[in-house]
Design a protein around this motif. Sequence first.
Motif, mmCIF file in Angstrom:
data_model
loop_
_atom_site.group_PDB
_atom_site.id
_atom_site.type_symbol
_atom_site.label_atom_id
_atom_site.label_comp_id
_atom_site.label_asym_id
_atom_site.label_seq_id
_atom_site.Cartn_x
_atom_site.Cartn_y
_atom_site.Cartn_z
ATOM 1 N N ARG A 32 26.151 -10.112 -15.511
ATOM 2 C CA ARG A 32 25.504 -8.851 -15.137
ATOM 3 C C ARG A 32 26.138 -8.268 -13.883
ATOM 4 N N TYR A 33 26.447 -9.128 -12.926
ATOM 5 C CA TYR A 33 27.054 -8.653 -11.688
ATOM 6 C C TYR A 33 28.484 -8.164 -11.906
ATOM 7 N N LEU A 34 29.190 -8.772 -12.858
ATOM 8 C CA LEU A 34 30.529 -8.283 -13.186
ATOM 9 C C LEU A 34 30.456 -6.868 -13.760
ATOM 10 N N VAL A 35 29.450 -6.635 -14.595
ATOM 11 C CA VAL A 35 29.241 -5.286 -15.135
ATOM 12 C C VAL A 35 28.894 -4.322 -14.007
ATOM 13 N N TYR A 36 28.059 -4.768 -13.079
ATOM 14 C CA TYR A 36 27.690 -3.934 -11.932
ATOM 15 C C TYR A 36 28.930 -3.541 -11.123
ATOM 16 N N ILE A 37 29.780 -4.518 -10.864
ATOM 17 C CA ILE A 37 30.987 -4.254 -10.069
ATOM 18 C C ILE A 37 31.885 -3.244 -10.780
ATOM 19 N N PHE A 38 31.995 -3.375 -12.092
ATOM 20 C CA PHE A 38 32.808 -2.424 -12.860
ATOM 21 C C PHE A 38 32.230 -1.012 -12.765
ATOM 22 N N ILE A 39 30.911 -0.890 -12.902
ATOM 23 C CA ILE A 39 30.266 0.428 -12.822
ATOM 24 C C ILE A 39 30.456 1.035 -11.434
ATOM 25 N N LEU A 40 30.305 0.221 -10.393
ATOM 26 C CA LEU A 40 30.497 0.719 -9.028
ATOM 27 C C LEU A 40 31.938 1.162 -8.802
ATOM 28 N N PHE A 41 32.881 0.426 -9.380
ATOM 29 C CA PHE A 41 34.289 0.799 -9.247
ATOM 30 C C PHE A 41 34.555 2.142 -9.927
ATOM 31 N N VAL A 42 34.002 2.323 -11.132
ATOM 32 C CA VAL A 42 34.174 3.592 -11.851
ATOM 33 C C VAL A 42 33.548 4.739 -11.057
ATOM 34 N N ALA A 43 32.348 4.509 -10.524
ATOM 35 C CA ALA A 43 31.673 5.545 -9.736
ATOM 36 C C ALA A 43 32.474 5.888 -8.484
ATOM 37 N N PHE A 44 33.086 4.872 -7.868
ATOM 38 C CA PHE A 44 33.911 5.101 -6.679
ATOM 39 C C PHE A 44 35.123 5.967 -7.022
ATOM 40 N N ILE A 45 35.776 5.664 -8.139
ATOM 41 C CA ILE A 45 36.940 6.449 -8.566
ATOM 42 C C ILE A 45 36.523 7.884 -8.877
ATOM 43 N N PHE A 46 35.388 8.040 -9.544
ATOM 44 C CA PHE A 46 34.886 9.381 -9.846
ATOM 45 C C PHE A 46 34.668 10.173 -8.559
ATOM 46 N N ASN A 47 34.021 9.542 -7.593
ATOM 47 C CA ASN A 47 33.716 10.222 -6.336
ATOM 48 C C ASN A 47 34.985 10.532 -5.543
ATOM 49 N N LEU A 48 35.938 9.609 -5.583
ATOM 50 C CA LEU A 48 37.182 9.780 -4.830
ATOM 51 C C LEU A 48 38.033 10.913 -5.394
ATOM 52 N N THR A 49 38.059 11.030 -6.710
ATOM 53 C CA THR A 49 38.925 12.016 -7.361
ATOM 54 C C THR A 49 38.200 13.303 -7.741
ATOM 55 N N GLY A 50 36.869 13.335 -7.571
ATOM 56 C CA GLY A 50 36.117 14.533 -7.932
ATOM 57 C C GLY A 50 35.852 14.667 -9.415
ATOM 58 N N ILE A 51 36.033 13.579 -10.160
ATOM 59 C CA ILE A 51 35.796 13.613 -11.605
ATOM 60 C C ILE A 51 34.302 13.485 -11.886
ATOM 61 N N SER A 52 33.841 14.216 -12.867
ATOM 62 C CA SER A 52 32.449 14.114 -13.298
ATOM 63 C C SER A 52 32.387 14.367 -14.797
ATOM 64 N N PHE A 53 31.234 14.088 -15.378
ATOM 65 C CA PHE A 53 31.032 14.380 -16.790
ATOM 66 C C PHE A 53 30.746 15.872 -16.970
ATOM 67 N N LYS A 54 31.138 16.393 -18.112
ATOM 68 C CA LYS A 54 30.832 17.793 -18.404
ATOM 69 C C LYS A 54 29.344 17.983 -18.696
ATOM 70 N N VAL A 55 28.681 16.904 -19.089
ATOM 71 C CA VAL A 55 27.254 16.952 -19.411
ATOM 72 C C VAL A 55 26.457 16.470 -18.204
ATOM 73 N N ASP A 56 25.542 17.286 -17.710
ATOM 74 C CA ASP A 56 24.770 16.957 -16.509
ATOM 75 C C ASP A 56 23.978 15.663 -16.665
#
Length: 206
Positions: A32-56
């Motif tokens: 579960r924590y490995l999944v958490y770390i992956f999600i946090l990494f993806v969220a960090f990349i999104f925030n760093l690059t300004g990427i977001s989903f087209k769907v709110d």
Amino acid sequence: MVAVSYIGWGLPLLLIPVSFLTYRMKNKKKKRYLVYIFILFVAFIFNLTGISFKVDFLDSTLYLVVSFIICEFCWSITRIKNRPLVTLFVICGVILFGAAYKDWLVGGPQKNNSLRATTIKDRYIIRENVYTVKERNTFTAKGMTKTIALYRDITKHPFETRIGEYVLPEGYFKAQIRYHWTRTPRGVKLNLIGDSDTLWSLGDGL
């Protein structure tokens, strides 16, 4: 619809107790924590690059999931044997949580249900690049605010890149904003015009 509004508004309030329950769960904790770390990494990349989903809805879901993970990690503080220190950490955590969701909580279920979604106001296409202007109304403790953001679509994917955003000053919430597009060597430039004044400019490289 009213029930859905209250459920959606109350979801952040459930993060703390639900995260405590999952923190107490011992089954498959490492996975579960490995999944958490992956999600946090993806969220960090999104925030760093300004990427977001087209769907709110997907953006809101990711934000809630990240908040949930942080809440669960914070429960590890309870392992500290110094009770006064633990109490201090918990109080600080609740204050930070309240600050993060202050506008959402103050707005209430009815206002947030009608205001949280963004509205596409204009589009501009240069060859394969599609630029989109979105407006988002937010109810805050100080009143209504409007945020205007410029995005560039990531073609053939459910993502977009935020180029920039601007929060309208007080007194301009109900103003009719006009959008003036121009091409630049780097892409586009978008002028936000209220009445006859250019309030701000957004664009590639600005």
